[in-house]
Design an enzyme around this catalytic site. Structure first.
Site, PDB file in Angstrom:
ATOM      1  N   LYS A   1       0.855  -1.187  -0.035  1.00 41.84           N
ATOM      2  CA  LYS A   1      -0.018   0.086  -0.058  1.00 41.84           C
ATOM      3  C   LYS A   1       1.070   1.118  -0.071  1.00 41.84           C
ATOM      4  CE  LYS A   1      -2.369   1.726   3.577  1.00 41.84           C
ATOM      5  NZ  LYS A   1      -2.190   3.253   3.764  1.00 41.84           N
TER       6      LYS A   1
ATOM      7  N   ASP B   1      -3.604   4.302  -2.129  1.00 39.20           N
ATOM      8  CA  ASP B   1      -4.299   4.902  -1.008  1.00 39.20           C
ATOM      9  C   ASP B   1      -4.466   6.228  -0.988  1.00 39.20           C
ATOM     10  OD1 ASP B   1      -5.929   4.867   1.338  1.00 39.20           O
ATOM     11  OD2 ASP B   1      -4.305   4.348   2.491  1.00 39.20           O
ATOM     12  N   LEU B   2      -4.882   6.997  -1.733  1.00 40.06           N
ATOM     13  CA  LEU B   2      -5.036   8.441  -1.807  1.00 40.06           C
ATOM     14  C   LEU B   2      -6.361   8.810  -1.507  1.00 40.06           C
ATOM     15  CD1 LEU B   2      -2.841   9.025  -4.940  1.00 40.06           C
ATOM     16  CD2 LEU B   2      -1.998   8.910  -2.450  1.00 40.06           C
ATOM     17  N   LYS B   3      -7.351   8.168  -1.545  1.00 43.63           N
ATOM     18  CA  LYS B   3      -8.613   8.507  -0.839  1.00 43.63           C
ATOM     19  C   LYS B   3      -9.217   9.696  -1.537  1.00 43.63           C
ATOM     20  CE  LYS B   3      -7.638   6.888   3.980  1.00 43.63           C
ATOM     21  NZ  LYS B   3      -6.481   6.353   3.792  1.00 43.63           N
TER      22      LYS B   3
ATOM     23  N   HIS C   1     -11.584  12.408  -3.083  1.00 53.22           N
ATOM     24  CA  HIS C   1     -12.704  12.968  -2.535  1.00 53.22           C
ATOM     25  C   HIS C   1     -12.519  14.422  -3.427  1.00 53.22           C
ATOM     26  CE1 HIS C   1     -15.714  13.957   0.969  1.00 53.22           C
ATOM     27  NE2 HIS C   1     -16.247  14.200  -0.050  1.00 53.22           N
ATOM     28  N   ASP C   2     -13.615  14.871  -4.413  1.00 55.90           N
ATOM     29  CA  ASP C   2     -13.621  15.893  -5.106  1.00 55.90           C
ATOM     30  C   ASP C   2     -14.878  15.896  -6.025  1.00 55.90           C
ATOM     31  OD1 ASP C   2     -12.507  18.266  -6.410  1.00 55.90           O
ATOM     32  OD2 ASP C   2     -10.642  17.809  -5.855  1.00 55.90           O
TER      33      ASP C   2
ATOM     34  N   PRO D   1     -16.744  14.965  -9.127  1.00 57.92           N
ATOM     35  CA  PRO D   1     -16.977  13.897  -9.913  1.00 57.92           C
ATOM     36  C   PRO D   1     -16.009  13.762 -10.888  1.00 57.92           C
ATOM     37  CG  PRO D   1     -19.133  14.286  -9.400  1.00 57.92           C
ATOM     38  CD  PRO D   1     -18.513  15.508  -8.973  1.00 57.92           C
ATOM     39  N   HIS D   2     -15.913  14.680 -11.828  1.00 62.73           N
ATOM     40  CA  HIS D   2     -14.932  14.790 -12.990  1.00 62.73           C
ATOM     41  C   HIS D   2     -13.793  14.772 -12.559  1.00 62.73           C
ATOM     42  CE1 HIS D   2     -13.799  16.384 -16.944  1.00 62.73           C
ATOM     43  NE2 HIS D   2     -12.762  17.095 -16.304  1.00 62.73           N
ATOM     44  N   THR D   3     -13.379  15.571 -11.444  1.00 56.07           N
ATOM     45  CA  THR D   3     -11.743  15.414 -11.265  1.00 56.07           C
ATOM     46  C   THR D   3     -11.359  14.085 -10.597  1.00 56.07           C
ATOM     47  OG1 THR D   3     -12.040  17.894 -10.500  1.00 56.07           O
ATOM     48  CG2 THR D   3     -10.214  16.339  -9.382  1.00 56.07           C
TER      49      THR D   3
ATOM     50  N   THR E   1     -11.690   5.892  10.867  1.00 58.55           N
ATOM     51  CA  THR E   1     -11.701   5.422  12.147  1.00 58.55           C
ATOM     52  C   THR E   1     -11.176   6.391  13.129  1.00 58.55           C
ATOM     53  OG1 THR E   1      -9.491   4.354  11.480  1.00 58.55           O
ATOM     54  CG2 THR E   1     -11.463   2.665  11.627  1.00 58.55           C
TER      55      THR E   1
ATOM     56  N   ARG F   1      -2.976  -6.188  14.595  1.00 57.45           N
ATOM     57  CA  ARG F   1      -1.754  -6.372  15.474  1.00 57.45           C
ATOM     58  C   ARG F   1      -1.710  -7.980  15.713  1.00 57.45           C
ATOM     59  NH1 ARG F   1      -0.951  -2.406  13.586  1.00 57.45           N
ATOM     60  NH2 ARG F   1      -0.363  -0.300  14.553  1.00 57.45           N
TER      61      ARG F   1
ATOM     62  N   GLY G   1       0.855  -2.411   8.696  1.00 54.75           N
ATOM     63  CA  GLY G   1       2.018  -1.697   8.497  1.00 54.75           C
ATOM     64  C   GLY G   1       3.101  -1.986   9.506  1.00 54.75           C
ATOM     65  N   ARG G   2       3.366  -1.233  10.886  1.00 57.68           N
ATOM     66  CA  ARG G   2       4.202  -1.461  11.638  1.00 57.68           C
ATOM     67  C   ARG G   2       4.780  -2.924  12.054  1.00 57.68           C
ATOM     68  NH1 ARG G   2       1.902   3.717  14.681  1.00 57.68           N
ATOM     69  NH2 ARG G   2       0.241   2.820  13.449  1.00 57.68           N
TER      70      ARG G   2
HETATM   71  O1  C5P Z   1       1.214   0.476  11.017  1.00 57.36           O
HETATM   72  P1  C5P Z   1      -0.169   0.195  10.832  1.00 57.36           P
HETATM   73  O2  C5P Z   1      -0.628  -1.294  10.869  1.00 57.36           O
HETATM   74  O3  C5P Z   1      -1.306   0.830  11.895  1.00 57.36           O
HETATM   75  O4  C5P Z   1      -0.807   0.787   9.523  1.00 57.36           O
HETATM   76  C1  C5P Z   1      -2.202   0.779   9.063  1.00 57.36           C
HETATM   77  C2  C5P Z   1      -2.084   1.470   7.923  1.00 57.36           C
HETATM   78  O5  C5P Z   1      -3.683   1.586   7.575  1.00 57.36           O
HETATM   79  C3  C5P Z   1      -1.659   2.856   7.918  1.00 57.36           C
HETATM   80  O6  C5P Z   1      -1.417   3.333   6.520  1.00 57.36           O
HETATM   81  C4  C5P Z   1      -2.981   3.814   8.082  1.00 57.36           C
HETATM   82  O7  C5P Z   1      -2.766   4.941   7.465  1.00 57.36           O
HETATM   83  C5  C5P Z   1      -4.005   2.977   7.362  1.00 57.36           C
HETATM   84  N1  C5P Z   1      -5.380   3.038   7.807  1.00 57.36           N
HETATM   85  C6  C5P Z   1      -5.714   2.838   9.107  1.00 57.36           C
HETATM   86  N2  C5P Z   1      -7.189   3.043   9.516  1.00 57.36           N
HETATM   87  C7  C5P Z   1      -7.895   3.383   8.635  1.00 57.36           C
HETATM   88  C8  C5P Z   1      -7.569   3.531   7.291  1.00 57.36           C
HETATM   89  C9  C5P Z   1      -6.192   3.302   6.831  1.00 57.36           C
HETATM   90  O8  C5P Z   1      -4.882   2.651  10.105  1.00 57.36           O
HETATM   91  N3  C5P Z   1      -9.292   3.760   9.146  1.00 57.36           N
END
Ligand code: C5P
Length: 239
Positions: free
Chosen positions: A34, A61-63, A65-66, A68-70, A123, A184, A213-214
């Site tokens: 991602k 993952d650029l989300k 929101h604008d 419709p055309h854009t 979230t 996690r 991620g982490r």
């Molecule tokens: O490091 P971690 O596992 O917390 O990373 C989660 C990824 O998911 C990050 O890129 C975070 O921005 C993304 N994310 C999130 N919660 C969301 C949407 C996306 O944690 N509701």
């Protein structure tokens, strides 16, 4: 749970060198990747194209929101990068969602189009934030309503917390996709995530793909950690 590479590794690294070092230790057979706003702003389309060239399926993952055309135009350009998945905000409304979907369908003639998923309620939002921006109802109601807009506009699914996955699955069955962050490993620190679940719990709640991620990027051996997670998920799928 997707049988084939359900883990999407979030490349939340500050610079391209750090990302390349991490990606060299991963494998397109083991995961998808991602690329979010930070990395895209730093390293741009060239890095995305390079990850695609290396054989990775990339969630951009650029989300969007604008108007419709854009959004439609941005989706077309994203599709041309060869990415596997793109996201938009469901709060952009039916016309924007429809325009995004049509843009995806008309993109990359002859090739597989990218999947298009929607963000429902971030979230980071609580009921107070929802009220402050004038959205009606409770958080779960807002999540269901926005997921309904995405579904009705023909999108492939939504990004949601695993806590919402069960609720969404009461109304939206596969192949409507649930992409779930906040994962996690059992006993690991939560970092800044508030509601966390294990990979196994997310699968049981109805998630198709897990954004992690982490727990992977910060582990001493990202590849081994990924393999452990994949093994755990395979057991869940088999049981
Ligand atoms: O490091 P971690 O596992 O917390 O990373 C989660 C990824 O998911 C990050 O890129 C975070 O921005 C993304 N994310 C999130 N919660 C969301 C949407 C996306 O944690 N509701």
């Amino acid at each position: 749970m997707n049988q084939n590479q359900p883990v999407i590794v979030a490349l939340d690294k500050p610079n391209e060198l750090a990302v390349r070092q991490l990606v060299d230790r991963l494998d397109p057979a083991l995961c998808r990747l991602k690329v979010g706003k930070e990395l895209f702003t730093a390293a741009g389309p060239a890095l995305v194209k390079d990850l695609v060239r290396q054989g990775y399926q990339v969630f951009l993952d650029l989300k969007f929101h604008d108007i419709p055309h854009t959004v439609a135009a941005a989706c077309r350009v994203a599709a041309d990068l060869g990415v596997w998945m793109v996201d938009v905000h469901a709060a952009g409304g039916p016309a924007m969602l429809e325009a995004a979907r049509l843009a995806m369908e008309s993109s990359r003639a002859g090739q597989t189009r990218p999947l298009l998923v929607a963000i429902t309620v971030l979230t980071s939002f609580d009921q107070h934030t929802l009220n402050a921006i004038g959205m009606q109802g409770t958080l779960p109601e807002a999540v269901l309503r926005l997921a309904g807009l995405a579904h009705d506009a023909g999108l492939d699914g939504v990004v949601c917390s695993a806590a919402e996955a069960r609720l969404l699955r009461t109304r939206f069955v596969p192949p409507f996709l649930l992409v779930t962050p906040g994962i996690r490993l059992p006993g690991a620190p939560a970092d800044d995530q508030v509601r966390i679940v294990t990979p196994r719990e997310a699968g049981a709640a109805g998630a198709d793909f897990l954004v992690i991620g982490r727990p992977i990027t910060g582990s001493p051996d990202p590849r081994v950690t990924l393999q452990l997670i994949n093994a755990e998920l395979q057991e869940t799928n088999a049981s």
